[in-house]
Design a protein around this motif. Structure first.
Motif, PDB file in Angstrom:
ATOM      1  N   VAL A 171      -1.101 -44.221  -6.340  1.00  0.00           N
ATOM      2  CA  VAL A 171       0.178 -43.719  -5.285  1.00  0.00           C
ATOM      3  C   VAL A 171       0.712 -42.612  -5.858  1.00  0.00           C
ATOM      4  CG1 VAL A 171       2.227 -43.581  -4.009  1.00  0.00           C
ATOM      5  CG2 VAL A 171       0.721 -45.399  -4.271  1.00  0.00           C
ATOM      6  N   VAL A 172       0.206 -41.015  -4.660  1.00  0.00           N
ATOM      7  CA  VAL A 172       0.478 -40.067  -5.271  1.00  0.00           C
ATOM      8  C   VAL A 172       1.920 -39.796  -4.350  1.00  0.00           C
ATOM      9  CG1 VAL A 172       0.009 -37.789  -5.637  1.00  0.00           C
ATOM     10  CG2 VAL A 172      -1.597 -39.601  -6.125  1.00  0.00           C
ATOM     11  N   PHE A 173       3.090 -38.525  -5.011  1.00  0.00           N
ATOM     12  CA  PHE A 173       4.164 -38.357  -4.064  1.00  0.00           C
ATOM     13  C   PHE A 173       3.801 -36.805  -4.446  1.00  0.00           C
ATOM     14  CE2 PHE A 173       4.877 -42.139  -5.868  1.00  0.00           C
ATOM     15  CZ  PHE A 173       6.367 -42.988  -4.701  1.00  0.00           C
ATOM     16  N   LEU A 174       4.097 -36.472  -2.975  1.00  0.00           N
ATOM     17  CA  LEU A 174       3.359 -34.448  -3.425  1.00  0.00           C
ATOM     18  C   LEU A 174       5.189 -34.175  -2.021  1.00  0.00           C
ATOM     19  CD1 LEU A 174       2.211 -31.806  -3.474  1.00  0.00           C
ATOM     20  CD2 LEU A 174       0.664 -32.804  -1.606  1.00  0.00           C
ATOM     21  N   SER A 175       5.275 -32.793  -2.113  1.00  0.00           N
ATOM     22  CA  SER A 175       6.539 -32.554  -1.852  1.00  0.00           C
ATOM     23  C   SER A 175       6.062 -30.940  -0.823  1.00  0.00           C
ATOM     24  CB  SER A 175       7.471 -32.407  -1.679  1.00  0.00           C
ATOM     25  OG  SER A 175       7.536 -31.301  -3.174  1.00  0.00           O
ATOM     26  N   CYS A 176       6.331 -30.661   0.130  1.00  0.00           N
ATOM     27  CA  CYS A 176       5.974 -29.814   1.436  1.00  0.00           C
ATOM     28  C   CYS A 176       7.184 -29.550   2.167  1.00  0.00           C
ATOM     29  CB  CYS A 176       4.903 -29.750   1.804  1.00  0.00           C
ATOM     30  SG  CYS A 176       3.182 -30.636   1.498  1.00  0.00           S
ATOM     31  N   PRO A 177       7.019 -28.483   2.519  1.00  0.00           N
ATOM     32  CA  PRO A 177       8.645 -26.694   2.616  1.00  0.00           C
ATOM     33  C   PRO A 177       8.585 -27.416   3.893  1.00  0.00           C
ATOM     34  CG  PRO A 177       6.444 -25.249   2.438  1.00  0.00           C
ATOM     35  CD  PRO A 177       6.126 -26.676   2.045  1.00  0.00           C
ATOM     36  N   ASN A 178       7.320 -27.956   4.815  1.00  0.00           N
ATOM     37  CA  ASN A 178       8.231 -28.472   5.972  1.00  0.00           C
ATOM     38  C   ASN A 178       6.812 -29.894   7.020  1.00  0.00           C
ATOM     39  OD1 ASN A 178       6.097 -27.385   7.483  1.00  0.00           O
ATOM     40  ND2 ASN A 178       7.413 -25.332   7.000  1.00  0.00           N
ATOM     41  N   LEU A 197       7.332 -38.904   5.169  1.00  0.00           N
ATOM     42  CA  LEU A 197       8.909 -38.319   5.029  1.00  0.00           C
ATOM     43  C   LEU A 197       9.643 -37.409   5.146  1.00  0.00           C
ATOM     44  CD1 LEU A 197       9.346 -41.009   2.307  1.00  0.00           C
ATOM     45  CD2 LEU A 197       8.112 -41.731   4.437  1.00  0.00           C
ATOM     46  N   PRO A 198       9.987 -37.044   6.865  1.00  0.00           N
ATOM     47  CA  PRO A 198      10.878 -35.867   7.084  1.00  0.00           C
ATOM     48  C   PRO A 198      12.176 -35.921   6.408  1.00  0.00           C
ATOM     49  CG  PRO A 198      10.703 -37.355   8.950  1.00  0.00           C
ATOM     50  CD  PRO A 198       9.995 -38.305   8.317  1.00  0.00           C
ATOM     51  N   LYS A 199      12.147 -34.401   5.919  1.00  0.00           N
ATOM     52  CA  LYS A 199      14.050 -33.416   5.589  1.00  0.00           C
ATOM     53  C   LYS A 199      14.445 -35.071   4.598  1.00  0.00           C
ATOM     54  CE  LYS A 199      15.240 -33.079  10.074  1.00  0.00           C
ATOM     55  NZ  LYS A 199      15.935 -32.228  10.897  1.00  0.00           N
ATOM     56  N   VAL A 200      13.447 -34.685   2.678  1.00  0.00           N
ATOM     57  CA  VAL A 200      14.100 -35.365   2.189  1.00  0.00           C
ATOM     58  C   VAL A 200      14.939 -34.159   1.264  1.00  0.00           C
ATOM     59  CG1 VAL A 200      13.452 -35.695  -0.315  1.00  0.00           C
ATOM     60  CG2 VAL A 200      12.073 -35.999   1.336  1.00  0.00           C
ATOM     61  N   PHE A 201      16.245 -33.938   0.884  1.00  0.00           N
ATOM     62  CA  PHE A 201      17.024 -33.913   0.002  1.00  0.00           C
ATOM     63  C   PHE A 201      16.783 -33.299  -1.291  1.00  0.00           C
ATOM     64  CE2 PHE A 201      20.832 -31.880  -1.409  1.00  0.00           C
ATOM     65  CZ  PHE A 201      20.950 -30.652  -1.051  1.00  0.00           C
ATOM     66  N   SER A 202      16.703 -32.180  -1.987  1.00  0.00           N
ATOM     67  CA  SER A 202      15.825 -32.036  -2.733  1.00  0.00           C
ATOM     68  C   SER A 202      16.862 -31.261  -3.610  1.00  0.00           C
ATOM     69  CB  SER A 202      14.943 -31.783  -3.516  1.00  0.00           C
ATOM     70  OG  SER A 202      13.114 -32.827  -2.424  1.00  0.00           O
ATOM     71  N   ILE A 203      17.117 -31.407  -4.832  1.00  0.00           N
ATOM     72  CA  ILE A 203      17.538 -30.552  -5.851  1.00  0.00           C
ATOM     73  C   ILE A 203      17.235 -30.493  -7.371  1.00  0.00           C
ATOM     74  CG2 ILE A 203      19.951 -29.649  -6.823  1.00  0.00           C
ATOM     75  CD1 ILE A 203      21.129 -31.946  -5.193  1.00  0.00           C
ATOM     76  N   GLU A 239      18.386 -26.029  -4.022  1.00  0.00           N
ATOM     77  CA  GLU A 239      18.424 -27.230  -3.124  1.00  0.00           C
ATOM     78  C   GLU A 239      18.620 -26.166  -1.652  1.00  0.00           C
ATOM     79  OE1 GLU A 239      23.011 -27.823  -2.250  1.00  0.00           O
ATOM     80  OE2 GLU A 239      23.903 -28.273  -4.375  1.00  0.00           O
ATOM     81  N   THR A 240      17.327 -27.580  -1.418  1.00  0.00           N
ATOM     82  CA  THR A 240      16.188 -27.736   0.003  1.00  0.00           C
ATOM     83  C   THR A 240      15.841 -28.586   0.781  1.00  0.00           C
ATOM     84  OG1 THR A 240      15.222 -26.289   1.031  1.00  0.00           O
ATOM     85  CG2 THR A 240      14.664 -27.307  -1.377  1.00  0.00           C
TER      86      THR A 240
END
Length: 124
Positions: A51-58, A81-87, A96-97
């Motif tokens: 399983v790979v986790f990847l974040s994207c801006p939108n 998965l939408p709207k993840v809050f990242s620090i 923070e985004t």
């Protein structure tokens, strides 16, 4: 019945050679056997899937990347998965985004190609 016509020393050296070759080839043969078993039976075997986790801006960017990854058969499924809050720390500043989190399900053998694809991807 015919008997083997070799000296005890040659028999011993032949057995030793067979044993050493078997030990050297074991990891590769084991991987092939695991892969074949998994392909034939459809059963999961530990270490063959990741399983790979990847974040994207939108979500829009995530959908483009996810569709391309699945089309290229680098992953069987991508969940967004939408709207993840990242620090996180960026250029020595705490940032923070919000972003989307992508969960990719793939074979472990495809991780290298998947990583290369993701590293080279530029979505406008």
């Amino acid at each position: 019945m015919q008997r083997f016509q070799g000296s005890p020393r040659s028999v011993l050296s032949t057995l030793l050679l067979v044993l050493v070759m078997g030990l050297l080839l074991y990891p590769g043969l084991k991987n092939i056997a695991v892969y074949l078993f998994s392909a034939i039976t459809g059963n999961y075997i530990s270490g063959t899937h990741s399983v790979v986790f990847l974040s994207c801006p939108n979500e829009q960017v995530g959908k483009v990347i996810a569709r391309t990854i699945v089309e290229k058969k680098l992953a069987a499924c991508v969940s967004i998965l939408p709207k993840v809050f990242s620090i996180y720390n960026w250029d020595s500043e705490i940032t923070e985004t919000t972003e989307v989190l992508m969960v990719l399900k793939t074979r472990t053998s495809k991780i290298h190609r998947l990583t290369e694809f993701i590293s080279g991807s530029r979505v406008e």
